[in-house]
Design an enzyme around this catalytic site. Sequence first.
Site, PDB file in Angstrom:
ATOM      1  N   ASP A  97      12.115 -27.320  15.571  1.00 51.62           N
ATOM      2  CA  ASP A  97      12.445 -25.889  15.667  1.00 51.62           C
ATOM      3  C   ASP A  97      13.292 -25.397  14.494  1.00 51.62           C
ATOM      4  OD1 ASP A  97      11.090 -25.813  18.119  1.00 51.62           O
ATOM      5  OD2 ASP A  97      12.902 -26.282  19.252  1.00 51.62           O
ATOM      6  N   ASN A 126       4.687 -22.367  15.167  1.00 53.66           N
ATOM      7  CA  ASN A 126       5.161 -22.532  16.540  1.00 53.66           C
ATOM      8  C   ASN A 126       5.874 -21.262  16.976  1.00 53.66           C
ATOM      9  OD1 ASN A 126       5.876 -23.960  18.976  1.00 53.66           O
ATOM     10  ND2 ASN A 126       7.941 -24.212  18.147  1.00 53.66           N
ATOM     11  N   MET A 146       4.147 -28.812  24.622  1.00 56.35           N
ATOM     12  CA  MET A 146       5.404 -29.482  24.957  1.00 56.35           C
ATOM     13  C   MET A 146       5.385 -30.939  24.503  1.00 56.35           C
ATOM     14  SD  MET A 146       6.971 -26.961  26.093  1.00 56.35           S
ATOM     15  CE  MET A 146       8.452 -27.662  26.782  1.00 56.35           C
ATOM     16  N   ARG A 147       4.992 -31.131  23.276  1.00 55.96           N
ATOM     17  CA  ARG A 147       4.955 -32.484  22.748  1.00 55.96           C
ATOM     18  C   ARG A 147       5.300 -32.404  21.273  1.00 55.96           C
ATOM     19  NH1 ARG A 147       4.212 -37.456  23.805  1.00 55.96           N
ATOM     20  NH2 ARG A 147       3.034 -38.785  22.409  1.00 55.96           N
ATOM     21  N   ILE A 148       6.217 -33.261  20.855  1.00 58.14           N
ATOM     22  CA  ILE A 148       6.624 -33.251  19.454  1.00 58.14           C
ATOM     23  C   ILE A 148       5.540 -33.936  18.629  1.00 58.14           C
ATOM     24  CG2 ILE A 148       8.305 -34.195  17.831  1.00 58.14           C
ATOM     25  CD1 ILE A 148      10.424 -33.804  20.036  1.00 58.14           C
ATOM     26  N   LEU A 149       5.139 -33.287  17.541  1.00 56.20           N
ATOM     27  CA  LEU A 149       4.111 -33.857  16.670  1.00 56.20           C
ATOM     28  C   LEU A 149       4.738 -34.825  15.683  1.00 56.20           C
ATOM     29  CD1 LEU A 149       2.178 -30.544  16.005  1.00 56.20           C
ATOM     30  CD2 LEU A 149       1.350 -32.482  17.361  1.00 56.20           C
ATOM     31  N   SER A 160      11.220 -16.511  18.331  1.00 55.10           N
ATOM     32  CA  SER A 160      11.034 -16.754  16.895  1.00 55.10           C
ATOM     33  C   SER A 160       9.676 -17.412  16.675  1.00 55.10           C
ATOM     34  CB  SER A 160      12.100 -17.714  16.353  1.00 55.10           C
ATOM     35  OG  SER A 160      13.410 -17.274  16.663  1.00 55.10           O
ATOM     36  N   HIS A 169       9.008 -20.109  19.572  1.00 51.31           N
ATOM     37  CA  HIS A 169      10.139 -20.700  20.278  1.00 51.31           C
ATOM     38  C   HIS A 169      10.916 -19.577  20.960  1.00 51.31           C
ATOM     39  CE1 HIS A 169      13.198 -23.688  21.126  1.00 51.31           C
ATOM     40  NE2 HIS A 169      14.102 -22.790  20.777  1.00 51.31           N
ATOM     41  N   THR A 174       0.098 -18.110  28.462  1.00 50.61           N
ATOM     42  CA  THR A 174       0.141 -16.651  28.307  1.00 50.61           C
ATOM     43  C   THR A 174       0.192 -16.266  26.827  1.00 50.61           C
ATOM     44  OG1 THR A 174       2.557 -16.423  28.459  1.00 50.61           O
ATOM     45  CG2 THR A 174       1.313 -16.379  30.536  1.00 50.61           C
TER      46      THR A 174
HETATM   47  C1  GRF Z   1       6.884 -19.927  25.779  1.00 47.66           C
HETATM   48  O1  GRF Z   1       8.120 -19.430  26.198  1.00 47.66           O
HETATM   49  C2  GRF Z   1       7.003 -20.520  24.407  1.00 47.66           C
HETATM   50  O2  GRF Z   1       7.894 -19.834  23.587  1.00 47.66           O
HETATM   51  C3  GRF Z   1       7.519 -21.894  24.722  1.00 47.66           C
HETATM   52  O3  GRF Z   1       6.828 -22.287  25.873  1.00 47.66           O
HETATM   53  C4  GRF Z   1       6.447 -21.134  26.611  1.00 47.66           C
HETATM   54  C5  GRF Z   1       4.961 -21.197  26.811  1.00 47.66           C
HETATM   55  O4  GRF Z   1       4.523 -20.191  27.674  1.00 47.66           O
HETATM   56  N1  GRF Z   1       7.373 -22.776  23.600  1.00 47.66           N
HETATM   57  P1  GRF Z   1       2.959 -19.885  27.822  1.00 47.66           P
HETATM   58  O5  GRF Z   1       2.281 -21.183  28.202  1.00 47.66           O
HETATM   59  O6  GRF Z   1       2.482 -19.323  26.534  1.00 47.66           O
HETATM   60  O7  GRF Z   1       2.902 -18.899  28.946  1.00 47.66           O
END
Ligand code: GRF
Length: 198
Positions: A154, A116, A99-102, A145, A118, A23
Amino acid sequence: MPDARRDQADKVPVAVFISGSGTNLAALIYASRLPDCAYRIVLVASNNPAAGGLHLASAEGIATFALPHRGLARAEHDSAMEAAVLASGARFIALAGYMRILGADLVRRWAGRLVNIHPSLLPRYPGLDTHARAIAAGDSHGGCSVHLVTAELDAGPLLGQIAVAITPGDTPATLAARVLFAEHQLYARCLNALVADQ
Ligand code: GRF
Protein backbone atom coordinates in the site's frame (compact mmCIF):
# COMPACT_ATOMS: atom_id res chain seq x y z
CA MET A 1 -7.67 8.90 -26.63
CA PRO A 2 -10.55 11.20 -27.47
CA ASP A 3 -12.74 9.21 -29.92
CA ALA A 4 -16.02 8.75 -28.07
CA ARG A 5 -17.34 6.38 -30.73
CA ARG A 6 -14.47 3.98 -30.43
CA ASP A 7 -15.57 0.34 -30.32
CA GLN A 8 -15.09 -1.65 -27.13
CA ALA A 9 -12.61 -3.77 -29.10
CA ASP A 10 -10.27 -0.81 -29.48
CA LYS A 11 -10.06 -0.25 -25.76
CA VAL A 12 -7.09 -1.26 -23.61
CA PRO A 13 -7.65 -4.75 -22.16
CA VAL A 14 -7.52 -4.97 -18.36
CA ALA A 15 -7.69 -7.92 -15.93
CA VAL A 16 -9.26 -7.45 -12.49
CA PHE A 17 -8.28 -9.53 -9.44
CA ILE A 18 -10.91 -9.90 -6.71
CA SER A 19 -11.48 -11.94 -3.58
CA GLY A 20 -14.94 -10.86 -2.46
CA SER A 21 -18.23 -9.29 -3.40
CA GLY A 22 -16.79 -7.22 -6.19
CA THR A 23 -18.61 -3.91 -5.92
CA ASN A 24 -15.51 -2.11 -7.21
CA LEU A 25 -15.41 -4.63 -10.03
CA ALA A 26 -19.01 -3.75 -10.89
CA ALA A 27 -18.15 -0.06 -10.91
CA LEU A 28 -15.15 -0.72 -13.18
CA ILE A 29 -17.22 -2.83 -15.58
CA TYR A 30 -20.03 -0.34 -15.96
CA ALA A 31 -17.70 2.64 -16.31
CA SER A 32 -15.93 0.72 -19.08
CA ARG A 33 -19.14 0.57 -21.09
CA LEU A 34 -19.21 4.34 -21.48
CA PRO A 35 -18.01 5.38 -24.91
CA ASP A 36 -15.25 7.66 -23.65
CA CYS A 37 -13.71 5.05 -21.36
CA ALA A 38 -10.29 3.86 -22.57
CA TYR A 39 -10.27 0.38 -21.00
CA ARG A 40 -12.33 -2.80 -21.12
CA ILE A 41 -12.33 -5.69 -18.66
CA VAL A 42 -11.28 -8.91 -20.39
CA LEU A 43 -10.71 -11.15 -17.35
CA VAL A 44 -11.82 -11.38 -13.73
CA ALA A 45 -9.54 -13.65 -11.70
CA SER A 46 -9.79 -14.67 -8.07
CA ASN A 47 -8.11 -16.70 -5.35
CA ASN A 48 -11.62 -17.44 -4.08
CA PRO A 49 -13.87 -19.55 -6.34
CA ALA A 50 -16.88 -18.37 -4.29
CA ALA A 51 -16.20 -14.67 -4.88
CA GLY A 52 -19.48 -13.02 -5.83
CA GLY A 53 -17.83 -10.91 -8.49
CA LEU A 54 -17.09 -14.01 -10.56
CA HIS A 55 -20.83 -14.53 -11.10
CA LEU A 56 -21.24 -10.93 -12.16
CA ALA A 57 -18.35 -11.23 -14.59
CA SER A 58 -19.83 -14.34 -16.18
CA ALA A 59 -23.25 -12.72 -16.45
CA GLU A 60 -21.61 -9.75 -18.16
CA GLY A 61 -19.80 -11.98 -20.64
CA ILE A 62 -16.35 -11.54 -19.15
CA ALA A 63 -13.95 -14.49 -18.88
CA THR A 64 -13.19 -15.71 -15.36
CA PHE A 65 -10.41 -17.65 -13.68
CA ALA A 66 -10.39 -18.92 -10.10
CA LEU A 67 -7.68 -20.77 -8.22
CA PRO A 68 -7.64 -21.16 -4.41
CA HIS A 69 -4.27 -20.19 -2.98
CA ARG A 70 -4.43 -22.69 -0.13
CA GLY A 71 -1.68 -25.29 -0.46
CA LEU A 72 0.18 -23.36 -3.17
CA ALA A 73 3.38 -21.39 -2.75
CA ARG A 74 2.90 -17.67 -3.37
CA ALA A 75 5.03 -17.75 -6.53
CA GLU A 76 3.10 -20.75 -7.84
CA HIS A 77 -0.26 -19.09 -7.29
CA ASP A 78 0.97 -15.80 -8.75
CA SER A 79 2.25 -17.63 -11.84
CA ALA A 80 -1.09 -19.30 -12.46
CA MET A 81 -2.93 -15.99 -12.08
CA GLU A 82 -0.43 -14.30 -14.39
CA ALA A 83 -0.75 -17.05 -16.99
CA ALA A 84 -4.50 -16.43 -17.07
CA VAL A 85 -3.87 -12.70 -17.49
CA LEU A 86 -1.43 -13.25 -20.35
CA ALA A 87 -3.85 -15.64 -22.07
CA SER A 88 -6.57 -13.00 -21.83
CA GLY A 89 -4.43 -10.40 -23.56
CA ALA A 90 -4.79 -7.96 -20.67
CA ARG A 91 -2.14 -5.22 -20.56
CA PHE A 92 -2.97 -3.97 -17.07
CA ILE A 93 -4.05 -5.61 -13.80
CA ALA A 94 -6.42 -3.84 -11.40
CA LEU A 95 -6.66 -5.22 -7.86
CA ALA A 96 -10.18 -4.69 -6.52
CA GLY A 97 -10.46 -6.19 -3.07
CA TYR A 98 -7.85 -8.84 -3.85
CA MET A 99 -6.97 -10.00 -0.34
CA ARG A 100 -3.68 -11.61 -1.16
CA ILE A 101 -0.26 -10.04 -1.26
CA LEU A 102 1.44 -10.51 -4.63
CA GLY A 103 5.03 -11.70 -4.79
CA ALA A 104 7.87 -9.36 -5.72
CA ASP A 105 8.50 -11.03 -9.09
CA LEU A 106 4.99 -10.46 -10.39
CA VAL A 107 4.96 -6.91 -9.02
CA ARG A 108 8.23 -6.16 -10.80
CA ARG A 109 7.05 -7.64 -14.11
CA TRP A 110 3.89 -5.51 -14.06
CA ALA A 111 5.45 -2.33 -12.69
CA GLY A 112 3.44 0.68 -13.85
CA ARG A 113 0.63 -1.58 -15.07
CA LEU A 114 -0.57 -2.95 -11.73
CA VAL A 115 -2.95 -0.81 -9.66
CA ASN A 116 -4.80 -1.17 -6.38
CA ILE A 117 -7.58 0.58 -4.50
CA HIS A 118 -7.21 1.01 -0.75
CA PRO A 119 -9.87 2.27 1.68
CA SER A 120 -7.88 5.00 3.41
CA LEU A 121 -6.15 8.26 2.63
CA LEU A 122 -2.69 6.78 2.14
CA PRO A 123 -0.07 7.08 3.50
CA ARG A 124 -2.37 6.86 6.53
CA TYR A 125 -3.48 3.35 7.44
CA PRO A 126 -1.90 0.89 5.05
CA GLY A 127 -3.04 -2.67 5.71
CA LEU A 128 -6.31 -3.75 7.33
CA ASP A 129 -8.97 -2.19 9.59
CA THR A 130 -8.51 1.23 8.04
CA HIS A 131 -11.91 2.66 9.01
CA ALA A 132 -11.65 1.60 12.66
CA ARG A 133 -8.18 3.10 12.84
CA ALA A 134 -9.33 6.43 11.33
CA ILE A 135 -12.26 6.66 13.77
CA ALA A 136 -10.12 5.68 16.76
CA ALA A 137 -7.57 8.34 15.84
CA GLY A 138 -10.28 11.02 15.81
CA ASP A 139 -9.67 11.85 12.15
CA SER A 140 -12.09 14.26 10.51
CA HIS A 141 -11.97 12.27 7.26
CA GLY A 142 -11.42 8.79 5.97
CA GLY A 143 -11.32 8.09 2.28
CA CYS A 144 -9.82 6.00 -0.47
CA SER A 145 -6.71 5.92 -2.61
CA VAL A 146 -5.79 4.38 -5.96
CA HIS A 147 -2.10 3.69 -6.34
CA LEU A 148 0.43 1.80 -8.42
CA VAL A 149 1.51 -1.40 -6.72
CA THR A 150 5.12 -1.67 -5.63
CA ALA A 151 6.96 -4.17 -3.44
CA GLU A 152 6.00 -2.30 -0.25
CA LEU A 153 2.39 -2.87 0.86
CA ASP A 154 0.00 0.00 0.00
CA ALA A 155 2.93 2.35 -0.57
CA GLY A 156 3.19 2.85 -4.36
CA PRO A 157 2.75 6.18 -6.16
CA LEU A 158 -0.73 7.65 -5.74
CA LEU A 159 -2.95 8.05 -8.80
CA GLY A 160 -5.88 9.66 -6.99
CA GLN A 161 -7.71 10.06 -3.68
CA ILE A 162 -11.15 11.07 -2.41
CA ALA A 163 -11.65 12.25 1.19
CA VAL A 164 -14.86 11.20 2.95
CA ALA A 165 -16.05 13.04 6.08
CA ILE A 166 -16.38 10.99 9.25
CA THR A 167 -19.73 11.88 10.83
CA PRO A 168 -20.67 11.75 14.53
CA GLY A 169 -21.75 8.23 15.35
CA ASP A 170 -19.94 6.64 12.41
CA THR A 171 -18.91 3.05 12.99
CA PRO A 172 -16.31 1.26 10.89
CA ALA A 173 -19.20 -0.33 8.99
CA THR A 174 -21.09 2.89 8.24
CA LEU A 175 -17.88 4.66 7.24
CA ALA A 176 -16.83 1.73 5.05
CA ALA A 177 -20.19 1.78 3.27
CA ARG A 178 -19.85 5.50 2.51
CA VAL A 179 -16.22 5.21 1.45
CA LEU A 180 -17.30 2.53 -1.03
CA PHE A 181 -19.36 5.15 -2.89
CA ALA A 182 -16.20 7.20 -3.22
CA GLU A 183 -14.19 4.13 -4.29
CA HIS A 184 -16.66 3.45 -7.06
CA GLN A 185 -16.19 7.00 -8.39
CA LEU A 186 -12.43 7.03 -8.04
CA TYR A 187 -11.22 3.72 -9.39
CA ALA A 188 -12.58 3.88 -12.93
CA ARG A 189 -11.35 7.44 -13.37
CA CYS A 190 -7.84 6.62 -12.22
CA LEU A 191 -7.67 3.43 -14.29
CA ASN A 192 -8.97 5.27 -17.33
CA ALA A 193 -6.35 7.99 -16.95
CA LEU A 194 -3.57 5.43 -16.48
CA VAL A 195 -4.36 3.32 -19.55
CA ALA A 196 -5.08 6.37 -21.71
CA ASP A 197 -1.61 7.66 -20.86
CA GLN A 198 0.25 4.56 -22.12
C1 GRF B 1 -12.77 -2.23 -0.85
O1 GRF B 1 -13.01 -1.45 0.28
C2 GRF B 1 -11.35 -2.06 -1.31
O2 GRF B 1 -10.87 -0.77 -1.14
C3 GRF B 1 -10.63 -3.02 -0.41
O3 GRF B 1 -11.47 -4.13 -0.32
C4 GRF B 1 -12.81 -3.73 -0.52
C5 GRF B 1 -13.37 -4.55 -1.64
O4 GRF B 1 -14.74 -4.34 -1.79
N1 GRF B 1 -9.31 -3.30 -0.90
P1 GRF B 1 -15.50 -4.90 -3.09
O5 GRF B 1 -15.22 -6.38 -3.17
O6 GRF B 1 -15.00 -4.14 -4.27
O7 GRF B 1 -16.94 -4.63 -2.79
